[in-house]
Scaffold this motif. Sequence first.
Motif, PDB file in Angstrom:
ATOM      1  N   ASN A  68      33.193  36.092  34.092  1.00 29.46           N
ATOM      2  CA  ASN A  68      32.076  36.954  34.485  1.00 29.46           C
ATOM      3  C   ASN A  68      32.425  37.785  35.708  1.00 29.46           C
ATOM      4  O   ASN A  68      31.971  38.915  35.852  1.00 29.46           O
ATOM      5  N   SER A  69      33.258  37.241  36.605  1.00 27.99           N
ATOM      6  CA  SER A  69      33.664  38.016  37.776  1.00 27.99           C
ATOM      7  C   SER A  69      34.562  39.181  37.363  1.00 27.99           C
ATOM      8  O   SER A  69      34.571  40.228  38.010  1.00 27.99           O
ATOM      9  N   THR A  70      35.324  39.014  36.268  1.00 32.76           N
ATOM     10  CA  THR A  70      36.132  40.118  35.746  1.00 32.76           C
ATOM     11  C   THR A  70      35.224  41.236  35.258  1.00 32.76           C
ATOM     12  O   THR A  70      35.474  42.417  35.509  1.00 32.76           O
ATOM     13  N   TYR A  71      34.157  40.864  34.571  1.00 34.33           N
ATOM     14  CA  TYR A  71      33.198  41.872  34.105  1.00 34.33           C
ATOM     15  C   TYR A  71      32.576  42.612  35.279  1.00 34.33           C
ATOM     16  O   TYR A  71      32.482  43.844  35.279  1.00 34.33           O
ATOM     17  N   LEU A  72      32.155  41.875  36.307  1.00 36.45           N
ATOM     18  CA  LEU A  72      31.519  42.504  37.459  1.00 36.45           C
ATOM     19  C   LEU A  72      32.495  43.418  38.192  1.00 36.45           C
ATOM     20  O   LEU A  72      32.115  44.486  38.685  1.00 36.45           O
ATOM     21  N   MET A  73      33.764  43.000  38.268  1.00 39.94           N
ATOM     22  CA  MET A  73      34.775  43.843  38.902  1.00 39.94           C
ATOM     23  C   MET A  73      34.946  45.156  38.132  1.00 39.94           C
ATOM     24  O   MET A  73      34.957  46.239  38.726  1.00 39.94           O
ATOM     25  N   LEU A  74      35.065  45.061  36.809  1.00 40.94           N
ATOM     26  CA  LEU A  74      35.247  46.265  35.989  1.00 40.94           C
ATOM     27  C   LEU A  74      33.996  47.136  35.996  1.00 40.94           C
ATOM     28  O   LEU A  74      34.084  48.366  36.043  1.00 40.94           O
TER      29      LEU A  74
ATOM     30  N   GLU B  12      45.849  61.397  42.353  1.00 46.34           N
ATOM     31  CA  GLU B  12      45.751  62.495  41.405  1.00 46.34           C
ATOM     32  C   GLU B  12      46.815  62.427  40.303  1.00 46.34           C
ATOM     33  O   GLU B  12      46.563  62.762  39.149  1.00 46.34           O
ATOM     34  N   GLU B  13      47.997  61.994  40.660  1.00 46.50           N
ATOM     35  CA  GLU B  13      49.081  62.038  39.678  1.00 46.50           C
ATOM     36  C   GLU B  13      48.971  60.968  38.602  1.00 46.50           C
ATOM     37  O   GLU B  13      49.718  60.993  37.617  1.00 46.50           O
ATOM     38  N   ASP B  14      48.083  60.007  38.774  1.00 46.03           N
ATOM     39  CA  ASP B  14      47.915  58.953  37.759  1.00 46.03           C
ATOM     40  C   ASP B  14      46.525  59.116  37.165  1.00 46.03           C
ATOM     41  O   ASP B  14      45.542  58.622  37.704  1.00 46.03           O
ATOM     42  N   GLY B  15      46.409  59.828  36.036  1.00 46.12           N
ATOM     43  CA  GLY B  15      45.101  60.183  35.503  1.00 46.12           C
ATOM     44  C   GLY B  15      44.626  59.365  34.332  1.00 46.12           C
ATOM     45  O   GLY B  15      43.794  59.822  33.558  1.00 46.12           O
ATOM     46  N   HIS B  16      45.137  58.139  34.140  1.00 43.27           N
ATOM     47  CA  HIS B  16      44.703  57.357  32.981  1.00 43.27           C
ATOM     48  C   HIS B  16      43.913  56.107  33.383  1.00 43.27           C
ATOM     49  O   HIS B  16      43.947  55.089  32.717  1.00 43.27           O
ATOM     50  N   TYR B  17      43.173  56.205  34.507  1.00 40.88           N
ATOM     51  CA  TYR B  17      42.424  55.039  34.968  1.00 40.88           C
ATOM     52  C   TYR B  17      41.352  54.599  33.976  1.00 40.88           C
ATOM     53  O   TYR B  17      41.051  53.421  33.838  1.00 40.88           O
ATOM     54  N   LYS B  18      40.756  55.559  33.268  1.00 39.67           N
ATOM     55  CA  LYS B  18      39.654  55.200  32.378  1.00 39.67           C
ATOM     56  C   LYS B  18      40.098  54.230  31.289  1.00 39.67           C
ATOM     57  O   LYS B  18      39.296  53.445  30.793  1.00 39.67           O
ATOM     58  N   LEU B  19      41.385  54.293  30.943  1.00 38.97           N
ATOM     59  CA  LEU B  19      41.870  53.374  29.920  1.00 38.97           C
ATOM     60  C   LEU B  19      41.752  51.923  30.363  1.00 38.97           C
ATOM     61  O   LEU B  19      41.674  51.014  29.546  1.00 38.97           O
ATOM     62  N   PHE B  20      41.718  51.700  31.660  1.00 39.49           N
ATOM     63  CA  PHE B  20      41.650  50.342  32.171  1.00 39.49           C
ATOM     64  C   PHE B  20      40.264  49.725  32.005  1.00 39.49           C
ATOM     65  O   PHE B  20      40.085  48.536  32.135  1.00 39.49           O
ATOM     66  N   PHE B  21      39.267  50.571  31.726  1.00 37.72           N
ATOM     67  CA  PHE B  21      37.889  50.084  31.722  1.00 37.72           C
ATOM     68  C   PHE B  21      37.282  50.026  30.324  1.00 37.72           C
ATOM     69  O   PHE B  21      36.092  49.788  30.178  1.00 37.72           O
TER      70      PHE B  21
ATOM     71  N   LEU C 189      33.251  47.251  45.745  1.00 37.27           N
ATOM     72  CA  LEU C 189      34.411  46.791  44.971  1.00 37.27           C
ATOM     73  C   LEU C 189      34.685  45.329  45.288  1.00 37.27           C
ATOM     74  O   LEU C 189      34.703  44.922  46.460  1.00 37.27           O
ATOM     75  N   SER C 190      34.886  44.544  44.270  1.00 37.78           N
ATOM     76  CA  SER C 190      35.151  43.122  44.458  1.00 37.78           C
ATOM     77  C   SER C 190      36.267  42.683  43.527  1.00 37.78           C
ATOM     78  O   SER C 190      36.398  43.188  42.406  1.00 37.78           O
ATOM     79  N   LEU C 191      37.064  41.730  43.990  1.00 32.07           N
ATOM     80  CA  LEU C 191      38.131  41.173  43.168  1.00 32.07           C
ATOM     81  C   LEU C 191      37.567  40.080  42.272  1.00 32.07           C
ATOM     82  O   LEU C 191      36.631  39.366  42.654  1.00 32.07           O
ATOM     83  N   ASN C 192      38.140  39.945  41.093  1.00 30.79           N
ATOM     84  CA  ASN C 192      37.672  38.896  40.188  1.00 30.79           C
ATOM     85  C   ASN C 192      38.314  37.566  40.522  1.00 30.79           C
ATOM     86  O   ASN C 192      39.356  37.491  41.191  1.00 30.79           O
ATOM     87  N   VAL C 193      37.658  36.502  40.077  1.00 35.27           N
ATOM     88  CA  VAL C 193      38.213  35.146  40.168  1.00 35.27           C
ATOM     89  C   VAL C 193      38.818  34.828  38.807  1.00 35.27           C
ATOM     90  O   VAL C 193      38.127  34.890  37.785  1.00 35.27           O
ATOM     91  N   LEU C 194      40.089  34.501  38.783  1.00 36.25           N
ATOM     92  CA  LEU C 194      40.810  34.395  37.523  1.00 36.25           C
ATOM     93  C   LEU C 194      40.224  33.349  36.587  1.00 36.25           C
ATOM     94  O   LEU C 194      40.366  33.448  35.375  1.00 36.25           O
ATOM     95  N   THR C 195      39.570  32.335  37.126  1.00 31.04           N
ATOM     96  CA  THR C 195      39.035  31.256  36.279  1.00 31.04           C
ATOM     97  C   THR C 195      37.616  31.538  35.805  1.00 31.04           C
ATOM     98  O   THR C 195      37.048  30.715  35.087  1.00 31.04           O
ATOM     99  N   ARG C 196      37.028  32.688  36.208  1.00 29.23           N
ATOM    100  CA  ARG C 196      35.655  32.996  35.824  1.00 29.23           C
ATOM    101  C   ARG C 196      35.603  34.397  35.234  1.00 29.23           C
ATOM    102  O   ARG C 196      35.713  35.388  35.969  1.00 29.23           O
TER     103      ARG C 196
ATOM    104  N   ARG D  30      42.726  45.273  38.886  1.00 26.37           N
ATOM    105  CA  ARG D  30      42.673  44.338  40.009  1.00 26.37           C
ATOM    106  C   ARG D  30      43.581  44.802  41.148  1.00 26.37           C
ATOM    107  O   ARG D  30      43.217  44.724  42.324  1.00 26.37           O
ATOM    108  N   ASN D  31      44.750  45.318  40.808  1.00 22.48           N
ATOM    109  CA  ASN D  31      45.671  45.805  41.833  1.00 22.48           C
ATOM    110  C   ASN D  31      45.115  47.034  42.538  1.00 22.48           C
ATOM    111  O   ASN D  31      45.303  47.225  43.745  1.00 22.48           O
ATOM    112  N   MET D  32      44.411  47.886  41.772  1.00 19.29           N
ATOM    113  CA  MET D  32      43.786  49.052  42.381  1.00 19.29           C
ATOM    114  C   MET D  32      42.733  48.638  43.398  1.00 19.29           C
ATOM    115  O   MET D  32      42.678  49.168  44.515  1.00 19.29           O
TER     116      MET D  32
END
Length: 551
Positions: free
Chosen positions: A301-307, A322-331, A292-299, A261-263
Motif C-alpha cells: 500500500n505504501s508503494t501505491y501511495l508513493m506512486l 528535461e533530457e529524460d522524458g519517459h517518467y509517465k511510463l513509471f506510473f 513525496l514519500s518513499l515506500n516500505v518494501l514490505t507493504r 523510488r530512486n527519483m
Amino acid sequence: MQHFIKLIGPDLKNPRSECKYCKNQYKCHGKKNGTSSMLQHMKVCKKSPFPHDDKQKTLSFQAKREGESDSNVLVVANYSKERIRSALARMIIIDKLPFKFVERQGFQEFMKIVEPRFPIPHRTTIARACMKIYSSEVDIFRRAFVVQWICVTMDAWTSIQNLNYMKILNFYPIANHKRDTIGRTVESCLLKWGIDRLFTITADNASSNDVTIDHVKKKTKERDSSILGGEFMHMRCYAHILNLIVQNGLKSIHESIAKVRNMVRYVRASPARFEKFQECVENEKIKAKCLLSLNVLTRWNSTYLMLDCALKFVRAFDRLEEEDGHYKLFFTFMKFLGIFYEATLRFFGSLFVTSNTYFHELISIEDQLDEKKNDKYWESIDNINLILFVVVVLDSMYRLKYVKFWFREWYRKDKGDEMSSKVRDVLKRLYMNKVSQNGVSSSSGSGSVASLARDSRPSVDKVSLSDRIKSYNNRFKQHLAGEDSVESKSEWARYLLESFEDPDVKDFDILMWWKMNYFRYRVLSQIARDVLAIPISTVASEFAFSIGGVF
C-alpha cells in the motif's frame, strides 16, 4: 496526601503531618496510623478551599453525542472517586497507555488543577481497575454469545522474543504454529468463552488453517453447534488474496517502481535538491497537497501511495530532468494498484458491514484483470465460500438475479446457471435450518395438506383396486399442491420474487432495511443478521499485533 505537609522532627519513628490550610497536625506513620484521620479532617476543615461534601453537585458541560444537536449539554454532576478512577482506567485501555502513566509528573500536575480532591492511584491500583473493566466486558460478551451465532477472525504471530501467539477473541500463547496445536487452541478458546453457536472463522490462506478449521468443524459438528455441520465455516481472508495478486503484479514492474523510488529518494536526499524541486512545482503551477514519500518494501500500500503522489508531480520531474522524458511510463501501474488499495480499505472496516462488499469488489477486479488471475489465487471460483454470494442475494438492491447475471458474464451460460442454483440452494438450506431451530413451520399450509392426505387413505377391505389407484393419484396431486404452496408461501421464495430497491440510492442502510422488514421476513431477517456480521478479512486480528499497518 497532597493537602498535608510532612514535618521533619527528631522522632523519626512517629512522623507527623500538617494541614496546609488550618495547620492542624496528625500522625502519619504508614503502618501505625495510615491516612484515614487526614481524610476525615479534610471533610471538616473549615479553611480548605475545596468543598467538603462529596455529594455536593456541580454543573458541567457534557460533550454532545453522535446524532444530537451541535450544542453541548449542561448536566448536574457530583464528585465521585470511583467514577474518576474507572474513567482513568478506561483512558489507559483506550489510548494504550502504560500503567505507570499515572505516576508521571505531567499527569499528576494536570490532575491537581482538574480535580485536586482525587488521590492519584498507584500503577498496581490502576492495573486492578483495568482488569475489573475487562472482567465486566467479558461477562457482557459471554451473555451475548449465548443467543447469537458468532463469526470470529484468527491470526497467529511470532514476537521478537520468538514467542508464538494467536489472536482469537483474546491473546493465547501457543507452543508452535503446527496445525494440531492451533486447532486445539481455537477449540479451547471457544469453550472458555462459552461459544456454542459458531458460524464462520475468517483466516488467511495458510495451509495450516485448513486443518485447523477442519478440527473445529469436527468438534462443533459432534456437539451440533455449527450451521449446516460447519460446511461454510471457513471464510478465507480476501485482503490476503488481494495482497497475493498485487505482489505478483509488482514483480513484473519491479524495475519501473525502483526508478520512481530512486527519483523520490534523489529529491529528498538534501534540502537543496528538495528546494529546487519545489521551484519546479511552483513553475508548473502544481497544486497538489501531498508530500513525496518513499515506500516500505514490505507493504504494497505504501508503494501505491508513493506512486499516487509522484504522479501528481510528473511535470515537475520532467522539468527537473528535461533530457529524460519517459517518467509517465513509471506510473502506469498506479491505476492498477488503486483498485486493490480502495478494495482493501473497504475490507478493513470493523464498525460497519463488509461481507456485502466482497462480490462487488470481485466484479471490479475480474473486469480489470486479464486471464482470470483472480481465479488463480482462489484456485477456482467453486472454492469461494458460497455464503459470500448469499450475502448479495440478501441485499434487497441486488438479490439472486444480480448474482446470476454476473456468473453468466464470467462463465458460459450453463456454468453461470449452475453457480446461481448452488447459491439459491444454500439460501434455502440456511432458511430450513433456521426454521428447524426456531421450531416453526416453513409454511402455513403444509401441515393441513399432510393431514388431509393421511385422512384420505382408503381402506383395502372396502375399496376396489381402481378406486385405490384413483385415491393414490389424488394423494399425489395433493402433495404437489402442498409443495407448490410451500414454495409460494415461504419467505425466501417470496423475497426472491419481489422487486429490487434502487441500487443508486445514496447511503442505503442494509441493516436498517432488514430491521424495517422484520415482520415480513422473520426468518430471513435472522439469516441476514448472521451473514452480514461475517468479517471477510483478518485485519481486526492483525491490527492487534501491529500498529504500523497490515498490508
